[in-house]
Scaffold this active site. Structure first.
Site, PDB file in Angstrom:
ATOM      1  NE  ARG A 288       1.629   4.957   2.656  1.00  0.00           N
ATOM      2  CZ  ARG A 288       1.817   5.108   1.365  1.00  0.00           C
ATOM      3  NH1 ARG A 288       1.287   4.250   0.522  1.00  0.00           N
ATOM      4  NH2 ARG A 288       2.520   6.114   0.893  1.00  0.00           N
ATOM      5  CB  VAL A 289       0.437  -3.438   4.288  1.00  0.00           C
ATOM      6  CG1 VAL A 289      -0.724  -2.501   4.127  1.00  0.00           C
ATOM      7  CG2 VAL A 289       1.076  -3.713   2.961  1.00  0.00           C
TER       8      VAL A 289
END
Ligand code: ATP
Ligand code: MG
Length: 507
Positions: A366-367
């Site tokens: 996600r990051v």
């Protein structure tokens, strides 16, 4: 002169104010019940949660249940030598472990004692095992990549420094291997590593330490080991103790640290054992109600510190073992929701020979995207989509033989990509080589190469670049970019290599 009674009490109160009654008094208690690694102790009124307790025979314990009339305490080295009536002393401090650079290269137990038969180390620095995670203002976004050297991870599920990325899969699907390869790849990056074995067979851990030694990866690594034969409290303590060691590197040296928790399923089981013995009420799957907090407070300690306080990071790679691929069980869903993404490994892929057995469709980061280099983004941008299309078409192609040319081309390209993503054990690929290999596949240079040759082709390609264009590789590595000029050069070199490649079987 007569002193009034009111005056006396005022004077007395004045004297007593601010006096610490605990100061000179050593608080001791008595064991009222002992068994299964748990002691109930009476008489420790001021005892803190998590406080270290000292038993008369030198055994150490930790207070966990603070009840009205007694304290429930877990013992780290078994109950041998502790009897009902034994004396227990408070230490007024919570559990601490030794920290510092002397620990690098060593194998330790969760109490920070060496278990590798090496010399004792003299570090006078210690850190509390349980610590508050840094706050929002002390952090900065994840944007520096943490290269694992595993092609499919670095290209499609990139990890950034300070990220928490879960490795999840059934037993024997290569979870540990991915984490160990990531540690091996940090040989030249300056990232310090900690491998935490929780509840694993001692022989397996010995094998991992041996692998790290053989690949020159032990000098930047600490191994914290609690084997399956250790008491549950020791296994419970291991990840927190290791995290304290990582925090020392992050807060004091401002280094980047990679920490692997192998695995948190066993950690949850050890906590369940302890909680049931402490008579805490069981909840879902008999885990205690606070099992979410068990892992969230651990993983929250992974961070990337802001430059104002000097920087540094802890990247966490927790591992979770699933049963028959069920990622919706209690502990897996908990840890999935805490982490910033997951790498999902599948037995089916593993047994079909696709290793590392990463299911790209179910894996996300996600990051980490923000941390990927521009060059890698350029060559890996469409990879996920192409693989997804390949899997879809593969299902269709099983039914009909009449496929149009574009479908056949896509299938062919997908098969070559899958073959390219296969990678052996302990052979991390540097970022610039990954970029070249993916560029080569993206530009369809593998179109006419038979599947069996792809691995040899790609290996040869990297060697070819190293010989012919070392400066080009260096420029990609240093800048992290693939400028149009560089791209043209890379294409020329790929063409030249393709001309000289000899297929192993003609036709
Ligand atoms: P466990 O559930 O027992 O902890 P695991 O999921 O951690 O297993 P590993 O121990 O990493 O799995 O790997 C299982 C086996 O697969 C090992 O024998 C390892 O050598 C092999 N293996 C893992 N990855 C690869 C790979 N990329 N190529 C070839 N063999 C591999
Ligand atoms: Mg394993």
């Amino acid at each position: 002169m007569q002193v009034k009674p009111g005056e006396t009490s005022r004077l007395l109160l004045e004297r007593l104010q601010g006096y610490d009654f605990n100061k000179d008094l050593e608080e001791t208690g008595t064991v009222i019940q002992i068994g299964d690694g748990i002691a109930h102790v009476h008489g420790l009124l001021g005892c803190m949660n998590g406080e270290l307790l000292e038993f008369a025979n030198g055994n150490a314990g930790m207070a966990l249940n603070l009840e009205e009339s007694s304290v429930g305490c877990v013992l780290f080295s078994g109950t041998k030598g502790v009897r009902e009536g034994s004396k227990v002393k408070r230490t007024n401090r919570t559990m601490h472990v030794p920290v510092g650079r002397q620990l690098l290269g060593r194998v330790l137990n969760p109490l920070g004692e060496p278990i590798d038969n090496g010399p004792a180390f003299n570090t006078d620095k210690t850190r509390p095992v349980e610590a508050l995670a840094s706050g929002v203002t002390e952090r900065q976004p994840v944007k520096v990549p943490l290269q694992t050297g595993v092609l499919s991870i670095d290209s499609m599920i990139p990890i950034g420094r300070g990220q928490r990325q879960l490795i999840i899969g059934d037993r024997q699907t290569g979870k540990t291997s991915i984490a160990v390869d990531a540690i091996i790849n940090q040989r030249y990056t300056g990232v310090l590593c900690i491998y935490v074995a929780i509840g694993q067979k001692a022989s397996v851990v010995a094998g991992i330490v041996d692998t790290l030694h053989r690949n020159n990866a032990m000098q930047h690594t600490i191994v914290v080991c609690s084997s399956s034969s250790d008491p549950a409290p020791l296994q419970y303590l291991a990840p927190y103790a290791a995290c304290a060691m990582a925090e020392e590197f992050m807060y004091s040296d401002h280094s980047d640290v990679l920490i692997v928790y192998d695995d948190l399923s066993k950690h949850a089981v050890s906590y369940r054992t302890m909680s049931l013995l402490l008579k805490r009420p069981p909840g879902r799957e008999a885990y205690p109600g606070d099992v979410f907090y068990l892992h969230s407070r651990l993983l929250e300690r992974a961070a990337r510190l802001s430059d104002d306080i000097g920087g540094g990071s802890i990247t966490a790679l927790p591992i979770i073992e699933t049963l028959a691929g069920d990622i919706s069980a209690y502990i897996p869903t908990n840890v999935i929701s805490i982490t910033d993404g997951q790498i999902f490994l599948e037995s089916e892929l593993f047994h079909s020979g696709f290793r590392p057995a990463i299911n790209v469709g179910l894996s996300v980061s996600r990051v980490g995207g923000a941390a990927q280099t521009k060059a890698m983004k350029r060559v890996a941008g469409s990879l996920r989509l192409e693989l997804a299309q390949y899997r879809e078409l593969q299902v269709f192609s099983q039914f009909g033989s009449d496929l149009d040319i574009s479908t056949r081309e896509r299938l062919n390209h997908g098969a070559k990509l899958m073959e390219t993503l296969k990678q052996g054990l302990h052979t991390p690929i540097p970022m610039e080589a990954q970029v070249i290999v993916l560029f080569n596949a993206k530009e369809r240079f593998l179109k006419n190469i038979i599947t069996g040759d792809v691995s040899r082709y790609n290996k040869g390609l990297v060697v070819f670049f190293k010989e012919k264009a070392a400066d080009l590789l260096a420029s990609i590595r240093e800048s992290g970019q693939l400028s149009p000029e560089t791209e043209t050069k890379v294409r020329e070199l790929c063409t030249a290599y393709a001309k000289g490649f000899r297929p192993s079987v003609s036709g």
